[in-house]
Design an enzyme around this catalytic site. Structure first.
Site, PDB file in Angstrom:
ATOM      1  N   HIS A   1      -2.934   8.093   1.007  1.00  0.00           N
ATOM      2  CA  HIS A   1      -2.063   7.370  -0.192  1.00  0.00           C
ATOM      3  C   HIS A   1      -2.983   6.286  -0.722  1.00  0.00           C
ATOM      4  CE1 HIS A   1      -2.128   5.354   3.694  1.00  0.00           C
ATOM      5  NE2 HIS A   1      -1.627   4.341   3.214  1.00  0.00           N
ATOM      6  N   ASP A   2      -4.279   6.037   0.045  1.00  0.00           N
ATOM      7  CA  ASP A   2      -5.167   5.005  -0.663  1.00  0.00           C
ATOM      8  C   ASP A   2      -6.307   5.438  -1.295  1.00  0.00           C
ATOM      9  OD1 ASP A   2      -3.877   2.959   0.889  1.00  0.00           O
ATOM     10  OD2 ASP A   2      -5.138   3.323   2.822  1.00  0.00           O
TER      11      ASP A   2
ATOM     12  N   ASP B   1      -2.717   2.010  11.628  1.00  0.00           N
ATOM     13  CA  ASP B   1      -3.073   1.200  10.653  1.00  0.00           C
ATOM     14  C   ASP B   1      -4.191   0.208  10.960  1.00  0.00           C
ATOM     15  OD1 ASP B   1      -2.554   0.866   7.360  1.00  0.00           O
ATOM     16  OD2 ASP B   1      -2.222  -1.320   8.255  1.00  0.00           O
TER      17      ASP B   1
ATOM     18  N   GLU C   1      -6.648   4.537  12.061  1.00  0.00           N
ATOM     19  CA  GLU C   1      -7.423   4.448  10.858  1.00  0.00           C
ATOM     20  C   GLU C   1      -8.693   3.489  11.049  1.00  0.00           C
ATOM     21  OE1 GLU C   1      -6.678   2.825   6.256  1.00  0.00           O
ATOM     22  OE2 GLU C   1      -5.848   1.616   7.932  1.00  0.00           O
TER      23      GLU C   1
ATOM     24  N   ASP D   1       3.736   5.372  11.127  1.00  0.00           N
ATOM     25  CA  ASP D   1       2.729   4.636  10.616  1.00  0.00           C
ATOM     26  C   ASP D   1       2.975   3.442  11.682  1.00  0.00           C
ATOM     27  OD1 ASP D   1       0.672   3.483   9.482  1.00  0.00           O
ATOM     28  OD2 ASP D   1       1.137   4.967   7.687  1.00  0.00           O
TER      29      ASP D   1
HETATM   30  C1  GLC Z   1      -4.231   0.589   5.441  1.00  0.00           C
HETATM   31  C2  GLC Z   1      -3.129   1.278   4.800  1.00  0.00           C
HETATM   32  C3  GLC Z   1      -2.984   0.609   3.422  1.00  0.00           C
HETATM   33  C4  GLC Z   1      -2.809  -0.783   3.609  1.00  0.00           C
HETATM   34  C5  GLC Z   1      -3.703  -1.698   4.426  1.00  0.00           C
HETATM   35  C6  GLC Z   1      -2.836  -2.805   5.027  1.00  0.00           C
HETATM   36  O1  GLC Z   1      -5.443   0.710   5.018  1.00  0.00           O
HETATM   37  O2  GLC Z   1      -3.597   2.769   4.740  1.00  0.00           O
HETATM   38  O3  GLC Z   1      -2.537   1.216   2.608  1.00  0.00           O
HETATM   39  O4  GLC Z   1      -2.691  -1.333   2.296  1.00  0.00           O
HETATM   40  O5  GLC Z   1      -4.038  -0.869   5.611  1.00  0.00           O
HETATM   41  O6  GLC Z   1      -1.829  -2.570   5.918  1.00  0.00           O
END
Ligand code: GLC
Ligand code: CA
Length: 561
Positions: free
Chosen positions: A331-332, A215, A257, A113
């Site tokens: 995970h979100d 991310d 993402e 990540d």
């Molecule tokens: C992304 C991650 C999340 C995190 C955020 C800030 O959305 O998937 O878990 O809290 O970024 O890094």
């Protein structure tokens, strides 16, 4: 007919250029909740290594790890204080190297990540930066003077609630944080920041990793003074530069993402000639189900017609160029079977149905840990059971704004991030075999029936269904390259589509309801062929009129006529 020939040639030429990551399935591990090797209640890297055999048996070839770096864990590791060190609770660099080596022996590559929109406030760059306005690291972050009235420089807000600006009293300026105040945003306009990040990425690439999940990467081109956060003017320049200076030409898997992505921007990120990323995660199928005012904290009823419209739009848009990343959960997000299936009435059927529908689309499928055994949402009843910073912040803010505490808990139980973060359920024993200590977050009580050990030994389990889907993708070019066509778009309960490639036609039919559904099949779907996969113990017949059992889903491979 002529049209079909051109079409066949086009898909053939794209098949000739196949990338390895188009035929593979990725498994996401949330290290904190996967497997604890030393009884401290926190999952760790040796724990992951001990489960590689499990992943190999499933057919996994790529393992994406949520952050494992040194971190104060304000946001469970998405707040990094040292990009080139491992968090002590997760292990050591040696543990990491061993994981990579043992994974490689099993044919599994590790994807890390990459969290480079922000660091932790404990990163040395930030502790330096906040010392004085002329510190050499000052410009690694985004600082602005207070507004005339002393307030925040502008109205930007943090995803975790409240303003995106915090005043640093020592130097009298505000710094930007689009997440928690402990996650200051890096200043990507500073070439030194970019140099440091590329060097760090290369350091990991040399350690033998297989790629990066990036991310909130759509944030890095932000223009704060114009309140532009996503899709800033230099976003794609930075990605091209990153590609050129790090992973470009190395055949790695990169996935961004990008909550803001549209099919148009997806072609920029993942277009073959663009030299940016392999693929992106889009979230339209997720956000369309949120409440306009309270977002995910007040859930909306499920609407299959809308869901299909979004998924189909993405399938069509990236059919000639670009590439989709396919996922139900991470995970979100809530657990797939709880969100889109029927975890009470038809847990097995609906979990298998969801997997079938997703894995047979065009794109690279991602499995979030525990999804392959049908793990469900947490069933917390009190705000004290939640650990997630976002949930805790939003609880305060939304209750202040008038949402009732009960409604909030209901929303959190549907869509909150802790749903996906309860420990992986390995067996029926104490703490689901996740830890011999006290788990950092409660284990779901249903581990007594829903667990990996039980799933592996049952040939009709959800796990074995996933295993089959992963194998089918390896075996059939039509699953990788086939042209997508959806049918019955307005049917409220049934999702059905075809994939066609080099004379083959794959027909996928799925019932998203708990009812028996009589169905008049369009001509194009009335084929006979081999049933590749089904979640019911009967051979489907694709006749003019069929009847689907609750959550029934199957795929039939026929010759195109
Ligand atoms: C992304 C991650 C999340 C995190 C955020 C800030 O959305 O998937 O878990 O809290 O970024 O890094
Ligand atoms: Ca541990």
């Amino acid at each position: 007919m002529a049209e079909m020939r051109t079409h066949a040639r086009q898909t053939f030429s794209s098949a000739a250029k196949e990338k390895w990551w188009q035929r593979t399935t990725v498994y996401q591990v949330y290290p904190r909740s996967f497997a604890d090797s030393n009884g401290d209640g926190i999952g760790d890297i040796p724990g992951i290594t001990s489960k590689l055999e499990y992943l190999k048996a499933l057919g996994i070839e790529v393992l994406w790890l949520s952050p494992i770096y040194a971190s104060p864990m304000d946001d469970n590791g998405y707040d990094i204080s040292d990009y080139q060190a491992i968090a002590p609770e997760f292990g050591t660099l040696e543990d990491f190297d061993r994981l990579v080596a043992e994974a490689r022996d099993k044919g599994i590559g590790v994807v890390l990540d990459l969290v480079v929109n922000h660091t932790s406030d404990e990163h040395p760059w930030f502790t330096e930066a906040r010392k004085s306005r002329d510190n050499p690291y000052r410009d690694y972050y985004v600082w602005r003077k207070p507004a005339a009235d002393g307030g925040t420089p502008n109205a930007l807000t943090s995803s975790f609630g409240g303003p995106a600006w915090t005043l640093d009293p020592a130097t009298g300026e505000y710094y930007l944080h689009l997440f928690s105040r402990r996650q200051p945003d890096l200043n990507w306009e500073n070439p030194k920041v970019r140099d440091e990040i590329y060097a760090m990425m290369n350091w990991w690439i040399e350690r033998g990793i297989m790629g990066f999940r990036m991310d909130v990467i759509d944030y890095i081109g932000k223009q704060v003074d114009q309140s532009i956060v996503t899709d800033g003017p230099h976003l794609h320049d930075y990605l091209k530069e990153m590609n050129r200076r790090t992973f470009g030409g190395q055949d790695l898997l990169t996935v961004g993402e990008t909550w803001s992505a549209t099919p148009g921007s997806a072609l920029l990120y993942s277009g073959t000639e663009r030299e940016e990323l392999s693929m992106i995660f889009q979230f339209e199928h997720v956000t369309q189900q949120w409440d306009p005012k309270f977002g995910k904290w007040r859930a909306r009823p499920f609407d299959l017609v809308k869901l299909k419209a979004v998924l189909n739009k993405w399938q069509y848009a990236l059919s000639d160029d670009g590439w989709n990343a396919l996922f139900w959960g991470n995970h979100d997000l809530p657990r797939a079977v709880s969100k889109y299936g029927d975890q009470r009435g038809f847990p097995l059927e609906s979990a298998k149905m969801l997997a079938t529908v997703l894995h047979l689309q065009r794109g690279t499928p991602f499995i979030y840990q525990g999804e392959e055994i049908g793990m469900t949402n947490a069933t917390f009843t009190s705000i004290d059971q939640y650990k997630d910073i976002e949930t805790l912040n939003m609880h305060r803010l939304h209750v202040e704004a008038g949402l009732s505490p009960d409604d909030f808990i209901r929303g959190a139980n549907e869509n909150g991030r802790d749903n996906a973060r309860t420990p992986m359920q390995w067996n029926a024993g104490s703490n689901a075999g996740f830890t011999t200590g006290i788990p950092w977050i409660e284990v779901n009580a249903n581990h007594v029936t829903i667990n990996a050990e039980a799933a592996i030994s049952d040939e009709h389990s959800i796990w074995n269904h996933y295993r089959k889907l992963i194998r089918l993708r390896k075996q059939h070019a039509v699953i990788v390259h086939g042209r997508f066509q959806s049918f019955l778009d307005h049917h409220p309960d049934v999702y059905t589509y075809t994939r066609t490639h080099e004379g083959k036609k794959l027909v996928v039919v799925a019932n998203f309801s708990a009812r028996v559904i009589p169905l008049d099949l369009p001509n194009e779907l009335q084929v006979s062929g081999e049933c590749l996969i089904t979640n019911y113990n009967r051979v489907p017949q694709l006749e003019e009129r069929i009847e689907l059992q609750p959550y029934e889903a199957f795929a039939v491979l026929a010759s195109e006529d």
